[in-house]
Scaffold this motif. Structure first.
Motif, short mmCIF file in Angstrom:
data_model
loop_
_atom_site.label_atom_id
_atom_site.label_comp_id
_atom_site.label_asym_id
_atom_site.label_seq_id
_atom_site.Cartn_x
_atom_site.Cartn_y
_atom_site.Cartn_z
N UNK A 128 0.83 -1.20 0.00
CA UNK A 128 0.00 0.00 0.00
C UNK A 128 0.87 1.25 0.00
N UNK A 129 1.97 1.21 0.75
CA UNK A 129 2.87 2.36 0.80
C UNK A 129 3.51 2.64 -0.54
N UNK A 130 3.90 1.59 -1.22
CA UNK A 130 4.49 1.75 -2.55
C UNK A 130 3.47 2.37 -3.50
N UNK A 131 2.24 1.87 -3.46
CA UNK A 131 1.19 2.38 -4.34
C UNK A 131 0.93 3.87 -4.08
N UNK A 132 0.88 4.26 -2.79
CA UNK A 132 0.64 5.66 -2.44
C UNK A 132 1.78 6.54 -2.95
N UNK A 133 3.02 6.11 -2.76
CA UNK A 133 4.18 6.91 -3.18
C UNK A 133 4.21 7.08 -4.70
N UNK A 134 3.82 6.04 -5.41
CA UNK A 134 3.82 6.13 -6.87
C UNK A 134 2.69 7.03 -7.37
N UNK A 135 1.55 7.00 -6.67
CA UNK A 135 0.33 7.64 -7.18
C UNK A 135 0.28 9.14 -6.92
N UNK A 136 0.82 9.56 -5.78
CA UNK A 136 0.62 10.95 -5.37
C UNK A 136 1.95 11.71 -5.34
N UNK A 137 1.98 12.79 -6.10
CA UNK A 137 3.20 13.58 -6.18
C UNK A 137 3.51 14.30 -4.87
N UNK A 138 2.46 14.66 -4.12
CA UNK A 138 2.71 15.42 -2.89
C UNK A 138 3.22 14.50 -1.77
N UNK A 139 3.30 13.20 -2.01
CA UNK A 139 3.98 12.30 -1.07
C UNK A 139 5.46 12.36 -1.41
N UNK A 140 6.21 13.08 -0.60
CA UNK A 140 7.60 13.36 -0.94
C UNK A 140 8.56 12.32 -0.37
N UNK A 141 8.15 11.61 0.69
CA UNK A 141 9.03 10.65 1.34
C UNK A 141 8.21 9.47 1.85
N UNK A 142 8.89 8.37 2.07
CA UNK A 142 8.28 7.20 2.72
C UNK A 142 9.10 6.85 3.94
N UNK A 143 8.38 6.57 5.06
CA UNK A 143 9.05 6.17 6.30
C UNK A 143 8.60 4.75 6.62
N UNK A 144 9.53 3.80 6.41
CA UNK A 144 9.20 2.38 6.54
C UNK A 144 9.45 1.93 7.98
N UNK A 145 8.37 1.85 8.75
CA UNK A 145 8.49 1.41 10.14
C UNK A 145 8.66 2.57 11.10
N UNK A 146 8.09 2.42 12.27
CA UNK A 146 8.20 3.44 13.32
C UNK A 146 8.63 2.76 14.61
#
Length: 882
Positions: A128-146
């Motif tokens: 889901x995170x990969x899909x969101x990052x690919x789809x939306x330009x305003x998603x500038x970064x991904x943080x994998x795990x907290x």
């Protein structure tokens, strides 16, 4: 002229009452203002670079499957867009609508991918995170795990593999979020992220708020120096408004405001990339992270700002509303009290008005707790309700004591103060029938009482001794033989079997009373009566035909040589020096079963003594008052009896008093509430007179509730937290104030040494548990019983000493154990922990003092004294407001 004088006095009373109420109300407002002086905190600026954001509304939780809808998320994003242009999320599956809705508001997103120990769920999150990052330009970064490594949900190698997967699929910067120390411990992880997302939360490390910002910056610099050239983003930085104290770290709204405003104003922050932890309080996190987890938001769960980012910052931003509510709710009661107590000195009216204002302010604080940013569960609300009920009862008892205190100190003069009257000529003396009921009493003691009656200077009287249900002839035969030679006006009756306990015996005496009798006197079997008893008190009946009862105080002899008996004497004496005057002022007397005189006619009309009630004398007094009769208290010792033999005997006695009090309350409640001949003042005394004893009963309930809650806190600290200090502290203050009023009153009214005042106070506290048991027994049982009182300690080993106080000892041990464990677990740095420990410590007092009383009784000799046997019909009766 007299009318003008009365009018001028009324006007003065009215105006002075208005001045008192206004002065006290304004003074309390000034206290609120002083307590909420603006904090010395720098302005933080209106703009924040980024917020960590979860999105759940107040009652929603991922654990219950309740998620915000698109409209709720849109409302949040509209609010946050006024303060920032960037958000950090935590999950790509939960609340996925955040990302597209943020795009419509020009908010940039650092999208989170939540990881835990569930590999299947992790795979779905990553996809889901990969899909969101690919789809939306305003998603500038991904943080994998907290804080995945911090929680030990997976190894560093497993986390690195997922980071590489996302980097490869999205072509956007990827990181993972961990506390600073995890980054220093895992240099290999740094190689596989595009930037370091570090959490800087000094609160979790026990750093004081004053040092927290510099501490956070030092940790940031450590990570920067360890990995030069690597971009660092502060993924979380903030301070909670509520929670547990961790060493020097104190969570509070002012401290949260101080930390965040100081961070935003710091010149170093302007050069950093950061997300404030967090945008909006998330109450559901309490279940996951503990108490503080819910309170990191700059906005509360109702989406209201907790503090301003710029401008004045008082410790409580709602203090004006609270102060105004305390002002308006207390003003009329204060005015009414000050007006109705016009015969008090000005200082006394001011004192009582201030006490009322303090009580109202405390209640305002208590009822506002749910609106203070606390997210209370049903169990929390139940505990809060119990605390508020306890506070209300404490306030009720405190105000009744305060009224009694004020009347003793500040009233100009008693309106109803009765003294012994000159003796009547023999030919004018009304005939008096004296009744002495006894059972299982030592004959020499009864004979001593009868002989003292024979020595009275009054001429026109008879004495009827009624021995009922004494099986041992060696106890009643000597009395019969002795009285046989005393003349026709001394008569002895032995009844066996006979119903009704003392009331039954007194009713038999009433049926056999000389027809010439106009007055009936009752005396206990252990009393040595003064020769002037009838001579100085009977004239009150002649002086005022409406008088139905004339009561003399109970007093004691042979108490000076033992500590326990000395304590008993002064504890008894306090009621007759203070409470009886207080009640006599409004014809609300408590009739007692010894040294009392009753007009025979109304006694007969009312059907005699109530055999259903084990406090038949107090019940009779209330019946007489309900018929509109007058009663008088003459504070002149006319006879002295003996104190209870030991602490066990005293406990049995007080249990019966409390039991009988509840019998009276249940039987006469309608008459005390509904219209009738009782005045408002009489109703006040007979209703509030039980407040102190009801307080003892609630104290027992509160002890069990406190122990249970403490146990739950120890075994499930994340689900059961410490009660709110805001309510516990005022209750502690009120309890301390109430405890102080009694000794001060004793000193004023009795002028006895402080050691005797202390002894009386200890004894009064020591019987609280017994009173509580008597209250509950009287409320829920139908009939009273005379229980055999122990005559002496049973010599069956060292533990026999604890037999009469086994319940008190057990509760004392449980409370002390709770205090010890809680102190070790929570420490004393947390004000909430200190306040709760103080409550538990205060709750030990009745049980610790009971132990002291038992020890004093035991060391005093504890010789058997049969005249205080359980079935003694001549026992002192119920002091309802003692």
């Amino acid at each position: 002229m007299s009318a003008m004088l009365r009018l001028s006095r009324l006007l003065y009373t009215f105006l002075s009452a208005l001045v008192i109420a206004a002065f006290v109300a304004c003074a309390q407002y000034a206290v609120w203002e002083w307590a909420n002086r603006n904090l010395d905190v720098v302005d933080g600026g209106a703009h924040i670079k980024g917020f960590a954001y979860g999105g759940f509304q107040r009652e929603q939780s991922p654990f219950s499957g309740e998620f915000p809808d698109a409209n709720e998320l849109a409302g949040d994003l509209d609010l946050l867009a006024r303060h920032t242009r960037r958000l950090r999320t935590y999950s790509s599956l939960e609340n996925a609508d955040i990302v597209p809705l943020a795009g419509f508001r020009n908010l940039r997103i650092a999208n989170g991918i939540w990881l835990d120990a569930n590999a299947e769920k992790n795979a779905r999150e990553v996809a889901a995170g990969i899909e969101i990052a690919r789809r939306y330009k305003h998603v500038r970064q991904s943080i994998v795990g907290n804080e995945t490594l911090e929680r030990k949900n997976m190894t560093a190698d497993e986390l690195i593999a997922l980071i590489r997967q996302v980097k490869k699929a999205t072509k956007k910067p990827v990181s993972t979020a961990e506390p600073w120390k995890i980054w220093l411990q895992n240099p290999e992880l740094v190689k596989h992220v595009d930037f370091i997302t570090v959490h800087l939360l000094p609160y979790h490390e026990g750093v004081a708020v004053e040092d927290a910002l510099d501490y956070a910056m030092r940790r940031h610099d450590e990570v920067r120096k360890a990995y030069p050239g690597k971009k660092i983003v502060i993924g979380e930085i903030g301070w909670p408004s509520h929670g547990d104290i961790i060493e020097a770290a104190v969570p509070s709204p002012p401290n949260q405001a101080q930390f965040i405003r100081a961070f935003l104003a710091d010149e170093r922050a302007a050069k950093l990339d950061y997300f404030i932890m967090e945008a909006i309080d998330q109450p559901w996190k309490m279940e996951l992270q503990g108490w503080d987890g819910a309170y990191w938001g700059v906005f509360d769960a109702d989406r209201q700002a907790k503090f301003p980012l710029e401008g004045a910052l008082p410790p409580d931003i709602h203090w004006r509303e609270k102060a105004w509510n305390a002002f308006r709710y207390a003003f009329f009661p204060m005015f009414l009290i000050a007006f109705l107590l016009g015969n008090w000195r000005f200082s006394g009216r001011l004192w009582l008005a201030a006490l009322v204002q303090a009580c109202v302010a405390a209640l305002v604080l208590g009822v506002n707790i749910p609106n203070e940013g606390y997210y209370l569960s049903q169990r929390d609300l139940a505990a809060l309700a119990l605390l508020i009920v306890a506070t209300l009862l404490t306030i009720a008892v405190l105000l009744t004591h305060g009224y009694e205190f004020g009347e003793m100190f500040f009233m100009r003069q008693w309106k109803r103060r009765f003294t012994p009257l000159p003796a009547l000529p023999p030919e004018q003396e009304p005939f008096v029938s004296i009744h002495l009921a006894c059972c299982n009493e030592p004959p020499e003691m009864v004979i001593e009482t009868v002989e003292s009656l024979a020595r009275m200077r009054y001429r026109n009287f008879e004495v009827l001794v009624i021995d009922n249900n004494t099986a041992d002839e060696a106890l009643w035969k000597p009395v019969e033989r002795h009285m046989a030679g005393m003349g026709a006006n001394f008569r002895f009756y032995h009844l066996k079997p006979w119903p009704g306990f003392k009331a039954g015996a007194l009713n038999f005496a009433l049926e056999n009373t000389d027809k010439r009798a106009e007055i009936v006197g009752v005396v206990d079997a252990d009393y040595v009566v003064d020769p002037e008893w009838l001579s100085c008190l009977v004239p009150h009946f002649v002086e005022a035909p409406g008088v139905a009862v004339v009561q003399a105080p109970q007093a004691h002899r042979d108490w000076q040589g033992e500590v326990f008996k000395r304590m008993c004497n002064h504890e008894f004496d306090g009621f007759f020096r203070i409470g009886m005057h207080h009640r006599n002022e409004r014809n609300a007397l408590i009739q007692h079963g010894t040294m009392t005189l009753i007009r025979k006619a109304p006694l007969i009309r009312l059907g005699g003594w109530a055999e259903w009630c084990i406090c038949e004398d107090s019940e009779l007094g209330l019946r007489l008052l309900r018929q509109g009769h007058d009663t008088r208290y003459v504070d002149h010792v006319c006879g002295r009896g003996l104190t209870p033999a030991n602490f066990s005997a005293l406990k049995t006695q007080r249990f019966r008093w409390a039991f009988g009090a509840m019998q009276i309350l249940k039987a006469h409640l309608a008459g005390l509430i509904c219209p009738g001949k009782l005045t408002l003042a009489q109703r006040y005394h007979f209703l509030t007179g039980w407040f102190s004893w009801f307080g003892d009963a609630l104290q027992l309930v509160f002890v069990f509730a406190s122990l249970f809650w403490t146990f739950l806190m120890l075994i499930a600290p994340r689900s059961f937290g410490l009660p709110v200090t805001l309510l516990v502290v005022p209750m502690l203050c009120f309890m301390a104030c109430k405890a102080a009023l009694g000794p001060i009153l004793y000193r004023r009214a009795m002028r006895c040494p402080w050691r005797d005042i202390l002894g009386a106070s200890i004894l009064s506290a020591g019987i609280a548990h017994t009173i509580a048991r008597g209250i509950f027994a009287g409320l829920f049982k139908g009939k009273g019983e005379f229980v055999v009182t122990p005559k002496a300690w049973k010599q069956k080993g060292g533990l026999a000493f604890f037999a009469p106080i086994r319940e008190e000892t057990g509760l004392l041990a449980a409370l002390l154990l709770s205090i010890g464990i809680l102190s070790a677990r929570a420490g004393l740095a947390d004000p909430a922990a200190r306040a709760w420990i103080a409550v538990l410590a205060l709750e030990t007092l009745p049980y610790a003092t009971a132990l002291f009383c038992a020890l004093a009784s035991h060391l005093g000799g504890n010789k058997p004294r049969l005249h205080h046997g359980a079935s003694s019909m001549c026992e002192r009766q119920l002091p309802l407001s003692a």
